[in-house]
Design a protein around this motif. Structure first.
Motif, PDB file in Angstrom:
ATOM      1  N   THR A  57      -7.100  22.709  49.015  1.00 50.88           N
ATOM      2  CA  THR A  57      -8.459  22.267  48.702  1.00 50.88           C
ATOM      3  C   THR A  57      -9.459  23.069  49.530  1.00 50.88           C
ATOM      4  OG1 THR A  57      -7.456  20.085  48.514  1.00 50.88           O
ATOM      5  CG2 THR A  57      -9.837  20.188  48.341  1.00 50.88           C
ATOM      6  N   PHE A  90      -1.780  21.166  51.742  1.00 51.22           N
ATOM      7  CA  PHE A  90      -2.580  21.435  50.551  1.00 51.22           C
ATOM      8  C   PHE A  90      -4.005  20.899  50.687  1.00 51.22           C
ATOM      9  CE2 PHE A  90       1.885  21.393  49.685  1.00 51.22           C
ATOM     10  CZ  PHE A  90       2.040  22.658  49.139  1.00 51.22           C
ATOM     11  N   ALA A 117       6.243  21.326  46.031  1.00 57.35           N
ATOM     12  CA  ALA A 117       4.852  21.454  45.579  1.00 57.35           C
ATOM     13  C   ALA A 117       4.806  22.208  44.249  1.00 57.35           C
ATOM     14  CB  ALA A 117       4.034  22.179  46.642  1.00 57.35           C
ATOM     15  N   ALA A 152       6.000  19.853  41.522  1.00 55.24           N
ATOM     16  CA  ALA A 152       5.011  18.839  41.156  1.00 55.24           C
ATOM     17  C   ALA A 152       3.904  19.466  40.312  1.00 55.24           C
ATOM     18  CB  ALA A 152       4.434  18.192  42.415  1.00 55.24           C
ATOM     19  N   LEU A 186      -9.223  25.916  35.825  1.00 54.20           N
ATOM     20  CA  LEU A 186      -8.272  25.113  36.586  1.00 54.20           C
ATOM     21  C   LEU A 186      -6.929  25.833  36.683  1.00 54.20           C
ATOM     22  CD1 LEU A 186      -7.446  22.399  37.930  1.00 54.20           C
ATOM     23  CD2 LEU A 186      -6.738  21.633  35.663  1.00 54.20           C
ATOM     24  N   ILE A 231      -4.586  27.197  40.103  1.00 54.34           N
ATOM     25  CA  ILE A 231      -3.251  26.750  40.536  1.00 54.34           C
ATOM     26  C   ILE A 231      -2.142  27.642  39.991  1.00 54.34           C
ATOM     27  CG2 ILE A 231      -3.959  24.351  40.839  1.00 54.34           C
ATOM     28  CD1 ILE A 231      -2.650  23.710  38.150  1.00 54.34           C
ATOM     29  N   ALA A 251       0.241  18.463  46.649  1.00 56.07           N
ATOM     30  CA  ALA A 251      -0.043  19.405  45.562  1.00 56.07           C
ATOM     31  C   ALA A 251      -0.701  18.673  44.396  1.00 56.07           C
ATOM     32  CB  ALA A 251       1.243  20.091  45.123  1.00 56.07           C
ATOM     33  N   MET A 278      -4.273  17.839  45.266  1.00 55.83           N
ATOM     34  CA  MET A 278      -5.096  19.055  45.221  1.00 55.83           C
ATOM     35  C   MET A 278      -5.466  19.398  43.777  1.00 55.83           C
ATOM     36  SD  MET A 278      -3.904  22.879  46.332  1.00 55.83           S
ATOM     37  CE  MET A 278      -2.819  22.985  44.902  1.00 55.83           C
ATOM     38  N   ILE A 279      -4.511  19.270  42.880  1.00 56.42           N
ATOM     39  CA  ILE A 279      -4.782  19.582  41.475  1.00 56.42           C
ATOM     40  C   ILE A 279      -5.806  18.594  40.906  1.00 56.42           C
ATOM     41  CG2 ILE A 279      -3.759  19.685  39.160  1.00 56.42           C
ATOM     42  CD1 ILE A 279      -1.195  20.751  40.549  1.00 56.42           C
ATOM     43  N   ASP A 309      -8.117  17.121  42.602  1.00 53.65           N
ATOM     44  CA  ASP A 309      -9.414  17.508  43.186  1.00 53.65           C
ATOM     45  C   ASP A 309      -9.995  18.729  42.464  1.00 53.65           C
ATOM     46  OD1 ASP A 309      -9.190  15.462  44.979  1.00 53.65           O
ATOM     47  OD2 ASP A 309      -8.622  16.717  46.690  1.00 53.65           O
TER      48      ASP A 309
END
Lengths: 338, 338
Positions: free
Chosen positions: A135, A217, A238, A241, A273, A277, B241, B244-245, B247
């Protein structure tokens, strides 16, 4: 920016081999005019993969063998002295190039790099280090799987190397260094972590204490230190997920004609987005602690992703990562090998 | 469904205390007519928090002390014999209730539960177990943080308990049991993992080998076994993780008036997605291996989330988890304590 940067590419490596590495090399050359790349692999296959494509800054270097992705590292090291992996690293050793990039077998890459290049003074074993999305910021985590068990002294060495990387690559003067643990209280964790915490407190590094898995994270530290077992589990969990959430998202957006229309409307947002990621944007892990630079790409990398690993190698050459770590280690020597 | 289920609630526990636990209790009672809840805590504060709300199936049980979230487990155990946490567990021991639910200090909860209830025959130490979201299925992972270091025999005990839970709660006859490791090849991992793999191969369980961090969330196994350090790091990293995604998604969807309109259009899809990865729907970890059932809620749980932990406790009572684990252990005894 005028300086040229010379890299070797283990062109036979990765799950997709030449098909990916050749395209990635051309992509990288197009983007960065400083780059000169030595594609290492079977010359006939390299020529076939290149077809009519070429570049004055692209050189072919024949290597007759290939290390398989599931091959035993010790056997690969002993028996395949003319593998593309080995030759790519030999070129670093001889000074012909400044860094090597491979998407090959991690164990074999690590063993070969260690054998050919040797570790820096004060470093027992190299570590695998990569930036994580967060973040806030983009913390480096190490070790990501090279060393299943580590001593407190090794964890301190990892901390010094990770801090050097964060300073050189991200311009952070005093990177916050944290140990990955299962709780922030002093009482938690195991004996190795506690001993490493003591070493770090006296190291002169900007040690900020423990961080838990979720703290990575949130960007609670600039450098997250763990043994290779724990670091690898954190990374893979991570990734797992994130992949699951992408799969869920895809399933939800393709559920009906309404959701598919919604996906179209939301496409610019979803693309932004996705870019934030996308693991491809984080591809390119550093093998730290060697007399020379070696960058490891994910085995499953596509051309975009492998090109990112090449760009990481170029940036590490530009910032003289190996030299910087060597000087930091020399300064920290008494603590590191205590 | 006719049978009544009696639970104790550590009403003073969690980051938000009574404000959350009381609402959660009322929520749970409204949803499940079998439930009878004993709210344990300061009676005056309990009455104040309840106000005019009440239920014939809600009972108050005074406890004069509270264990702080950061209190030392051993001190809490020694000095606070009338804490809400302790009394909630005492009620399980005396048979007044069938399970306890707490959002309190994990270390204190574990130490107290172990001291009061004792471990089952063949179990050295209890483990924390919870279901994980996955693309396929909903695997149980343990240990999530109770035991930082574990012997191969303990990992086998965890496997037996996790398999019992998967069978009882999810109806999986022969749950696939895997060990969390850093590679699927035999050569990887540390000595403890390798020894545990050998024990599992001879255990009669449906042992399917190693799984990596990302495999958890692909649902490659029904039960994922790890020591508490590694299991906790895997859990927290995945949570981090995912957070964070969420957010990033929020930031991207609130970037401009276009993206906000897109968010409105995509809202039904995003809500469904949110529900699938909402950690509140996975709240409620089991302390396995005790003579009695204890469920641990996240400290930060809100009322919905804590109510989910209460529902988990009710399901475990319904399926007689403690009894089932005891019988499975008796059957597996020679291997488990080998």
């Amino acid at each position: 920016m005028a300086e040229s940067i010379h890299l070797s590419i283990d062109a036979m490596s990765g799950d997709h081999g030449l098909k990916t590495t050749v395209d990635a090399a051309l992509l990288a050359l197009a983007v960065d005019p400083r780059l000169h790349l030595a594609l290492v692999g079977d010359e006939a296959q390299l020529r076939a993969a290149l077809g009519r494509k070429s570049s004055a800054r692209l050189h072919l270097r024949h290597a007759s063998e290939v290390v398989a992705m599931d091959e035993s590292p010790s056997k690969a090291l002993r028996n395949k002295k003319d593998s593309s992996l080995r030759v790519a690293i030999d070129l670093v050793k001889s000074g012909a190039v400044q860094a090597a990039v491979s998407a090959g077998n991690t164990g074999a890459l690590m063993a070969t790099a260690r054998f050919v290049l040797k570790t820096l003074p004060g470093i027992d074993r190299p570590a695998i280090c990569a930036p994580m999305p967060a973040t806030q910021g983009c913390p480096y985590m190490l070790d990501l799987g090279a060393n299943a068990e580590c001593s407190p002294e090794q964890l301190l060495q990892f901390a010094v190397m990770g801090a050097a990387l964060a300073t050189a690559m991200q311009g952070i003067t005093r990177p916050r260094v944290a140990l990955l643990n299962i709780g922030e209280e002093e009482i938690k964790g195991n004996d190795t972590i506690k001993a490493a915490a003591q070493l770090l407190q006296g190291s002169g590094l900007n040690y900020t204490g423990y961080v838990e898995g979720d703290g990575i994270f949130r960007g609670e530290a600039d450098v997250v230190v763990a043994d290779g077992f724990v670091g690898n589990v954190a990374l893979k969990s991570a990734e797992g997920a994130a992949k699951m959430i992408r799969d869920f998202m895809k399933a939800e957006f393709t559920r009906s004609s309404y959701t598919m229309a919604a996906a179209l409307v939301a496409k610019p947002v979803l693309n932004r987005l996705a870019a934030r990621i996308d693991p491809r944007n984080y591809n390119g892990a550093s093998l730290l602690g060697l007399n020379g630079l070696v960058i490891k790409s994910h085995g499953s990398a596509d051309a975009t992703s492998f090109a990112n690993a090449i760009a990481v190698a170029a940036r590490e050459v530009e910032h003289d990562i190996s030299g910087r770590i060597r000087s930091l280690l020399a300064a920290a020597q008494p603590a590191v090998t205590a």
